[in-house]
Design an enzyme around this catalytic site. Structure first.
Site, PDB file in Angstrom:
ATOM      1  N   GLY A  16       0.463  -7.936 -27.072  1.00 20.44           N
ATOM      2  CA  GLY A  16       1.783  -7.347 -26.856  1.00 20.44           C
ATOM      3  C   GLY A  16       2.806  -7.799 -27.885  1.00 20.44           C
TER       4      GLY A  16
ATOM      5  N   GLY B  16       0.995  -9.450 -19.519  1.00 17.69           N
ATOM      6  CA  GLY B  16      -0.091  -8.809 -20.239  1.00 17.69           C
ATOM      7  C   GLY B  16      -0.624  -9.614 -21.396  1.00 17.69           C
ATOM      8  N   SER B  17      -1.364  -8.935 -22.236  1.00 12.09           N
ATOM      9  CA  SER B  17      -2.107  -9.529 -23.340  1.00 12.09           C
ATOM     10  C   SER B  17      -1.204 -10.062 -24.438  1.00 12.09           C
ATOM     11  CB  SER B  17      -3.034  -8.459 -23.932  1.00 12.09           C
ATOM     12  OG  SER B  17      -3.565  -8.892 -25.154  1.00 12.09           O
ATOM     13  N   THR B  18      -1.703 -11.085 -25.124  1.00  8.86           N
ATOM     14  CA  THR B  18      -0.974 -11.633 -26.274  1.00  8.86           C
ATOM     15  C   THR B  18      -0.820 -10.607 -27.384  1.00  8.86           C
ATOM     16  OG1 THR B  18      -3.039 -12.535 -27.113  1.00  8.86           O
ATOM     17  CG2 THR B  18      -1.635 -14.022 -25.852  1.00  8.86           C
TER      18      THR B  18
END
Length: 134
Positions: free
Chosen positions: A67, A63-65
């Site tokens: 996170g 997922g996205s950074t």
């Protein structure tokens, strides 16, 4: 105590507690509620389970950074896991653990996803690079 399982250190520290194990990679952004520590991704194996104060055992993150900052928010909210063990860590969770000072290891020399079961007692020594099933 069982033998030590050697690992690579990602974020230093020593913790022990109950394991929560999943075969699914986890995304902290949109996958975990930072206010409660509950997995909110309906497609995830751990859906509706709480990872707070557990030894989180996962194959990897995804997922996205952003996170990384969700993990940091969980520390501030006292909803974070005690420690994280990954088969293969990726930068998102590694950075999240480091900035949050959560002990984290990866690359264990055995298949921990199939060896350790949820509720097993596990010690993570991310100072010396090993875990123990207790």
């Amino acid at each position: 105590m069982s033998n030590e399982i050697k690992c690579r250190v990602i974020s230093k520290g020593i913790e022990e507690g109950e394991a929560i194990v999943t075969k699914d990679s986890i995304s902290f952004l949109g996958g975990v509620d930072p206010d409660t520590g509950i997995v909110i991704d309906k497609k995830h194996e751990l859906y509706d389970q709480c990872i707070t104060d557990k030894i989180l055992i996962i194959p990897s993150g995804k997922g996205s950074t952003v996170g990384s900052y969700v993990i940091y928010q969980m520390i501030k909210n006292n909803t974070a896991p005690k420690a994280i063990i990954c088969q293969n860590a990726e930068p998102i969770i590694a950075i999240g653990a480091i900035i949050s000072k959560i002990p984290m290891v990866d690359q264990p020399d055995v298949d921990i996803i199939n060896l350790i079961k949820s509720d097993d007692l596990v010690k993570v020594n991310a100072d010396e690079g090993y875990i123990q099933i207790q």
